[in-house]
Design an enzyme around this catalytic site. Sequence first.
Site, mmCIF file in Angstrom:
data_model
loop_
_atom_site.group_PDB
_atom_site.id
_atom_site.type_symbol
_atom_site.label_atom_id
_atom_site.label_comp_id
_atom_site.label_asym_id
_atom_site.label_seq_id
_atom_site.Cartn_x
_atom_site.Cartn_y
_atom_site.Cartn_z
ATOM 1 N N CYS A 88 0.882 -1.097 0.321
ATOM 2 C CA CYS A 88 0.074 0.240 0.011
ATOM 3 C C CYS A 88 1.135 1.472 0.196
ATOM 4 C CB CYS A 88 -0.944 -0.070 1.436
ATOM 5 S SG CYS A 88 -2.023 -0.682 1.448
ATOM 6 N N GLU A 118 -7.016 -5.480 13.296
ATOM 7 C CA GLU A 118 -6.994 -4.284 12.388
ATOM 8 C C GLU A 118 -8.328 -3.852 12.352
ATOM 9 O OE1 GLU A 118 -4.845 -4.049 9.103
ATOM 10 O OE2 GLU A 118 -5.931 -4.014 7.622
ATOM 11 N N SER A 150 -4.841 -0.210 11.354
ATOM 12 C CA SER A 150 -4.372 0.195 9.459
ATOM 13 C C SER A 150 -3.892 1.253 9.688
ATOM 14 C CB SER A 150 -5.137 -0.242 8.397
ATOM 15 O OG SER A 150 -4.764 0.292 7.571
#
Length: 478
Positions: free
Chosen positions: A103, A353, A379
Amino acid sequence: MTGTSPAHETRLSSSNTAEPSMNLWDTFTGSAFRDLVDLLCENSNLPSSGGTFFSSTRCYAADRSVDSGLAVLEGVGKVQAGLMSADELENMAREIQSTVGSCPGQFSSGTGGAYAEVLGLAPLGTTTIPAAYTERQAVARRAGEQLMENLRRGGPLPREVVTRRSLENAAAVVAATGGTTNAALHLPAIAHEAGIDFRMKDLAEVFHRTPHIAVLTPGGPYVPHDLHQVGGVPVVLKALLDGGYLHGDALAFDGRTLAAALAEVAEPDGDVVRRTDDPIRASGGLVVLTGSLAPDGAVIKVSAAPSLSFEGTARVFEHEQDAYRAVRRREYSEGDVLVIRNEGPKGGPGMREMLSVTSAIVGQGMAEKTALVTDGRFSGGTRGLCVGHVCPEAADGGPIALVENGDRIRIDAVAGTIDLLVDDEDLERRRRELTPRVRETALAGVSEKYARLVGSADRGAVTHSGNLHWAVETPADE
C-alpha cells in the site's frame, strides 16, 4: 490479483442496502472493487522493503488518498451514508487498478521500511523504490552482496545494529513521518528479541521530542514515491540528524555510522520533507496517551486526526463485528465514543486491525464528530480520532472492561491523556461485579496457545521471555 469466488457473491439490493457483514465483498458486485480490496489485503503482509504499488490515477487524482486505495475503502462508508452510489464506487475501483506492491502510504509497510533503514536492517534509500521499478533488482543484488560482506568480516550482525539508541532512532523516524500506530507494537517486539526493555512509555518520550516533518498520507497529500523522488528515507534521517534528533553513532546496514552514511544526503525539499526548524508539528505524528482508561498506555496517530481533543459518550461493543454492524446501519450518533473491547492480544486473540470500521466512519462523514477507542489495533491507513492498543486490555481486566454505555470519556492528545470520567467508588463496584468473558466459540489449537502465552501490547504483544542466545558450535579440527 485473485479472482472472484462463490463466497464473494453480492447481497446488495437496488436500494443500495445490504445485511450487515464484515466482508466488503458482500456489499458490492463489481470485480474491480473486489480485486482492489484483494490487492490491499494480500499486500499487507509483503516485506516492508518490497516497494509500493502504483495506481492508474496518479496522473490526475485531486485527492492523493485515491493513489493509496484508501478512498475506495472509505467509499464504502459513503455508499452507506448515501453520499456516493455503488456504481460510482465501482468506477473508482476500476480507475485505480494498480501494479504489484504494498500500500502506497505511510502505513504499516511504508513505516516498517523507514525504520528498517534506520535500524540498519535494510540498506539506506531502498525501501521507497516502487515495486514495479526494475531498479529493485539491482538494489536486491547490492543488498545481498553487502550482507555477505558483513558476514565475511564478522559484522555488523542484527544484535549489533539493534540497540537502544537505534530503537530511539526508529521511533524518531516514525514520529517524523507520521507513521503507523503499529510501530508501537513492532518496535517493542523487535527490542524484546534483542533483550532490550523498550516499551510504549519509551516510545512516548521519543514521539514527544521529535518534530513531524514529512507530509505523507494518510496525514498528508504525498505518497512514498514522492518521498523517493526527493531522496527517500535518508532525507528524513539527515534532517533529523542535523536537527539533533537522531543518534549519529548508531550503525547503518553497511557498518558505517549513520552520521557517516548520511554525510552526502541532500537537504529536505521543503515540501514533501521539511526542515526540523519548520515542522508540520513541533512533536511527532503519534502520541502515547495514559490515564484512568489506559494506565499502561494507548496510542493515537495525531497526524491523521481531525482534532487533538474530544469528550463524548461511550457506546460499547464487545467485539469488532458488532461495532461494524452498528456503523453500517448508522446506529451511532455525533458525540459518541465507540469503545471496541476484547480485541487485544489475548482478547482477540491477536489484535485484528479496525480498517473496515474506521474507513466506514470516515466515509460517512463522522470522523470529526466521533472518536473510537479500542484495545485492538488499526491499519496504518486509518484516519480519524482513533485510539488503539489500550493497556491493560479488557481480557486482562483493564479499565476498558469496566466501561458502560453512557459513560463520559475524555481524550486530550495535547496533554497526552485518556480518562474514563467515572468516580472511583463506582469503578470499584463494577470491578467487583465483573465476570469473566465467555467466548461464543471456544479457542483451540494455535489460537488457544497464543492467547495463553501472549503479553501486553505495551511490550509488543510478545509470546516468550526474549533475548534468546544460541550456543555457538565451533567445528572440530579434522
